[in-house]
Design a protein around this motif. Structure first.
Motif, short mmCIF file in Angstrom:
data_model
loop_
_atom_site.label_atom_id
_atom_site.label_comp_id
_atom_site.label_asym_id
_atom_site.label_seq_id
_atom_site.Cartn_x
_atom_site.Cartn_y
_atom_site.Cartn_z
N TYR A 197 -31.62 10.89 -21.46
CA TYR A 197 -30.53 11.76 -21.01
C TYR A 197 -30.39 12.98 -21.90
N LEU A 224 -21.54 11.13 -17.41
CA LEU A 224 -22.99 10.91 -17.39
C LEU A 224 -23.64 11.68 -16.24
N TYR A 274 -28.53 7.05 -25.13
CA TYR A 274 -28.84 8.14 -24.20
C TYR A 274 -30.20 8.75 -24.49
#
Length: 288
Positions: free
Chosen positions: A287, A190, A282
């Motif tokens: 992200y 991540l 995500y």
């Protein structure tokens, strides 16, 4: 002496166990004083058709399962269905081939010594092709009929809560297997935020080891994060740019990994579903 009572699934780690008459797990009861009254767990499970009742049953089953696993580890109890207050399921009868192997293995061990199961199968396979299988097949058919009757009695003896718990345990087992398969595909790391990047940089400096000699690691990292919060925006700009670079790295690696997961024939449907959930999560976190 360790005493046991039925504990409801509403009990949580770090809270007193809730003693209830509902189907639950066997766990050590906590000592209570005479004036201390145990809280009651009221779950309305009568409306089985409503989504609320389904959610309550699912939470109840998951609470029972995870509390049982925690209790088992704490008191070193063997992993059996009794830990979650479930009767032992009838075992399937051995197949004709397995019955033949069990019948012949002692003689083979006396002749060949201790050998592996694979070696035993190789030795007995030619003999199995020539032996009269009718006796083993008839025995298997008789035992299988008895087994099906036992399964029918077993399923009819389960309470609704135990049925929900069995369903949850199957789901948990499937999800755990899917998670292990996904980990083998090496998903990307991540992205780190600017504060974490600053902390990582500070941990490589010489004074970091000196700080650890006089303070606990948690206190040291707390001080470093406070340093970052008190920094000027001009100094933070460097780490914000590094954060964007790391985010771009993650986006590229994740999309490449996700495409590979969708085409990987070794993965189960549950594993691909977990990958889809990761993608959606995500996206929500911005992200990707």
């Amino acid at each position: 002496m360790l005493t046991f009572k039925i504990v409801s699934s509403c009990s949580m780690r770090g809270m007193p166990a809730i003693v209830s008459n509902q189907t639950g797990l066997l766990a050590p009861s906590l000592p209570t004083s005479s004036h201390q009254q145990q809280p009651k767990c009221n779950l309305n499970l009568s409306s089985h058709d409503s989504s609320l009742a389904q959610s309550q049953r699912y939470l109840s089953a998951s609470g029972v399962y995870y509390q049982a696993m925690f209790t088992r580890k704490q008191h070193k109890i063997p992993a059996t269905l009794e830990n979650v207050n479930l009767p032992e399921r009838p075992k399937k009868p051995p197949t004709p081939w397995i019955s033949f192997v069990r019948e012949r293995k002692d003689e083979v061990f006396r002749q060949r010594g201790k050998i592996t199961a694979a070696q035993l199968a190789v030795i007995l396979a030619p003999e199995w092709k020539q032996v009269d299988k009718s006796r083993y097949e008839e025995e298997y058919k008789r035992k299988h009929e008895e087994y099906m009757k036992l399964v029918e009695n077993y399923q009819s003896s389960l309470t609704p809560e135990q049925v929900d718990l069995l369903d949850f345990m199957k789901t948990a087992k499937r999800e755990t297997k899917a998670s292990k398969l996904l980990r083998k595909t090496n998903p990307p790391v991540l992205p780190r935020n600017s504060a974490n990047l600053y902390c990582h940089e500070r941990s490589k400096q010489d004074d970091f080891k000196e700080m650890l000699k006089y303070k606990k690691a948690a206190q040291v990292f707390s001080d470093i994060f406070r340093e970052y919060r008190e920094m000027s925006e001009e100094k933070k700009k460097k780490y914000i740019e590094l954060q964007e670079e790391d985010k771009a790295r993650f986006q590229h690696e994740f999309l490449e990994w996700y495409e590979g997961v969708q085409t990987d024939e070794n993965l189960t449907k549950a594993a691909r579903d977990q990958a889809n959930m990761m993608r959606d999560r995500y996206k929500a976190l911005n992200y990707i």
